[in-house]
Design a protein around this motif. Structure first.
Motif, PDB file in Angstrom:
ATOM      1  N   ALA A 142      39.538  29.106  41.653  1.00  0.00           N
ATOM      2  CA  ALA A 142      40.650  28.162  41.523  1.00  0.00           C
ATOM      3  C   ALA A 142      41.961  28.805  41.973  1.00  0.00           C
ATOM      4  O   ALA A 142      42.790  28.162  42.637  1.00  0.00           O
ATOM      5  N   ASP A 143      42.174  30.071  41.628  1.00  0.00           N
ATOM      6  CA  ASP A 143      43.389  30.780  42.062  1.00  0.00           C
ATOM      7  C   ASP A 143      43.439  30.888  43.582  1.00  0.00           C
ATOM      8  O   ASP A 143      44.505  30.727  44.196  1.00  0.00           O
ATOM      9  N   LEU A 144      42.300  31.181  44.202  1.00  0.00           N
ATOM     10  CA  LEU A 144      42.264  31.300  45.664  1.00  0.00           C
ATOM     11  C   LEU A 144      42.604  29.968  46.327  1.00  0.00           C
ATOM     12  O   LEU A 144      43.360  29.928  47.311  1.00  0.00           O
ATOM     13  N   LEU A 145      42.069  28.872  45.791  1.00  0.00           N
ATOM     14  CA  LEU A 145      42.381  27.557  46.353  1.00  0.00           C
ATOM     15  C   LEU A 145      43.850  27.211  46.162  1.00  0.00           C
ATOM     16  O   LEU A 145      44.506  26.683  47.075  1.00  0.00           O
ATOM     17  N   SER A 186      36.872  28.239  53.235  1.00  0.00           N
ATOM     18  CA  SER A 186      35.443  28.149  53.545  1.00  0.00           C
ATOM     19  C   SER A 186      34.620  29.055  52.639  1.00  0.00           C
ATOM     20  O   SER A 186      33.555  28.663  52.145  1.00  0.00           O
ATOM     21  N   ARG A 187      35.126  30.277  52.407  1.00  0.00           N
ATOM     22  CA  ARG A 187      34.401  31.191  51.518  1.00  0.00           C
ATOM     23  C   ARG A 187      34.370  30.667  50.086  1.00  0.00           C
ATOM     24  O   ARG A 187      33.348  30.779  49.392  1.00  0.00           O
ATOM     25  N   VAL A 188      35.472  30.099  49.637  1.00  0.00           N
ATOM     26  CA  VAL A 188      35.506  29.528  48.288  1.00  0.00           C
ATOM     27  C   VAL A 188      34.559  28.345  48.191  1.00  0.00           C
ATOM     28  O   VAL A 188      33.839  28.184  47.189  1.00  0.00           O
ATOM     29  N   ARG A 189      34.549  27.512  49.226  1.00  0.00           N
ATOM     30  CA  ARG A 189      33.655  26.339  49.217  1.00  0.00           C
ATOM     31  C   ARG A 189      32.199  26.771  49.132  1.00  0.00           C
ATOM     32  O   ARG A 189      31.408  26.170  48.388  1.00  0.00           O
ATOM     33  N   LEU A 190      31.833  27.816  49.874  1.00  0.00           N
ATOM     34  CA  LEU A 190      30.460  28.331  49.803  1.00  0.00           C
ATOM     35  C   LEU A 190      30.175  28.874  48.411  1.00  0.00           C
ATOM     36  O   LEU A 190      29.079  28.654  47.854  1.00  0.00           O
ATOM     37  N   GLY A 191      31.139  29.580  47.822  1.00  0.00           N
ATOM     38  CA  GLY A 191      30.954  30.097  46.468  1.00  0.00           C
ATOM     39  C   GLY A 191      30.752  28.984  45.446  1.00  0.00           C
ATOM     40  O   GLY A 191      29.909  29.096  44.549  1.00  0.00           O
ATOM     41  N   LEU A 192      31.503  27.916  45.586  1.00  0.00           N
ATOM     42  CA  LEU A 192      31.369  26.797  44.646  1.00  0.00           C
ATOM     43  C   LEU A 192      30.003  26.124  44.781  1.00  0.00           C
ATOM     44  O   LEU A 192      29.376  25.757  43.781  1.00  0.00           O
TER      45      LEU A 192
END
Length: 319
Positions: A142-145, A186-192
């Motif tokens: 969430a912080d990264l987003l 993109s990396r956060v989306r993959l993590g989610l």
């Protein structure tokens, strides 16, 4: 690196390296050495290799091995050189301890031990430690987003400033910034997405634990948080597309201004160039070759056509 933690006064405390791992409730393996892997294997826990962890087939990432859950998620982190990457993290959840295996450095694995006691699930059981770690990971995503959203807002604001069209380097820097933030999103989306699969698999099997019913509200809360962040990531992905379009549009306007100026300059000098070319042919039959005032006449004619072209362009509002 091997870090082992045990419960002490409802907190996670680091076990000194000289002590054994029998009392550990969480063992974190980061780029482990063979002897460190063997120490965990001696506890009856099978540690996957990096090749096993990056296996794309979902059945190899989520499975039940006797009484232990093996769950692998793709999480954003950094390499030892500080380069941002997205890599696999395996959670091995057994009856008495949690083992995590990773070959890059997501920040939650460093920050969670100090915050574990303040998590919604606490540290009273292995399942609670696992859910607390997942909570820390979700908070980091969430912080990264949120950070990416702030950077995009500032970048788009800079792009639309009046002076942006006069500063090519600003627009180039804006495109580079948007590209970097797009990679983060993109990396956060993959993590989610991978976390959502991990939580779904855990939800399907967590009824086997005695504490399962009491942990269901926390688990559902984590799943709702992941879904909300996925929607936020989709929104930011749309913002990235709009930001790129805005930057490219400003670059196109800047290029159009340059082409317009060059076209106007060419138009201003075209009639004088035509006159100079005509009187520079030097054919024997040209009557002006012996004219005493031919040079002054040509210069005046070129100046007149230059001024006339300039006035015409101003009248057309092309200047």
């Amino acid at each position: 690196m091997l870090r082992a933690y045990h419960r002490e006064n409802d907190q996670l405390s680091l076990i000194p390296p000289r002590d054994g791992l029998e009392e550990a409730v969480w063992i974190d393996l980061y780029r482990p050495m063979p002897e460190q892997v063997q120490a965990v294997v001696d506890l009856g826990i099978d540690i996957p290799t990096l090749d096993d962890m990056v296996e794309i087939e979902i059945s190899s990432r989520l499975y039940l091995d006797e009484d232990s859950l093996h769950m692998t998620a793709m999480l954003p982190g950094s390499t030892p050189d500080g380069e941002p990457v997205s890599g696999p993290v395996t959670f091995i959840l057994g009856p008495s301890r949690l083992v995590t295996v990773r070959h890059h450095a997501p920040r939650p694995f460093d920050s969670f031990p100090d915050r574990a006691a303040r998590s919604a699930s606490g540290v009273q059981s292995v399942d609670r430690i696992f859910l607390g770690l997942i909570e820390e990971i979700i908070a980091r995503l969430a912080d990264l987003l949120e950070s990416a959203g702030h950077v995009l807002d500032k970048t788009v604001s800079d792009v639309f400033r009046p002076q942006a069209r006069q500063r090519p380097l600003l627009l180039q820097s804006a495109l580079e910034t948007i590209g970097r933030e797009s990679e983060v999103i993109s990396r956060v989306r993959l993590g989610l997405l991978s976390l959502e699969r991990v939580l779904s698999f855990y939800s399907a099997t967590q009824g086997k634990t005695a504490d399962g019913n009491r942990l269901k509200p926390i688990l559902k809360g984590h799943q709702r948080d992941v879904q909300a962040l996925e929607e936020h990531a989709d929104f930011l992905s749309t913002r990235v597309s709009l930001s790129v379009d805005a930057a490219m549009g400003m670059i196109s306007l800047q290029q159009s201004d340059i082409v317009r100026v060059l076209s106007v300059v060419a138009a201003l000098f075209l009639p004088p160039t035509l006159i100079a070319s005509t009187y520079g042919m030097n054919f024997n039959g040209m009557p002006e070759l012996d004219w005493q005032f031919g040079y002054e006449w040509a210069l005046g004619l070129m100046a007149a056509t230059f001024v006339g072209t300039y006035l015409l362009l101003r009248w057309k509002n092309w200047l």
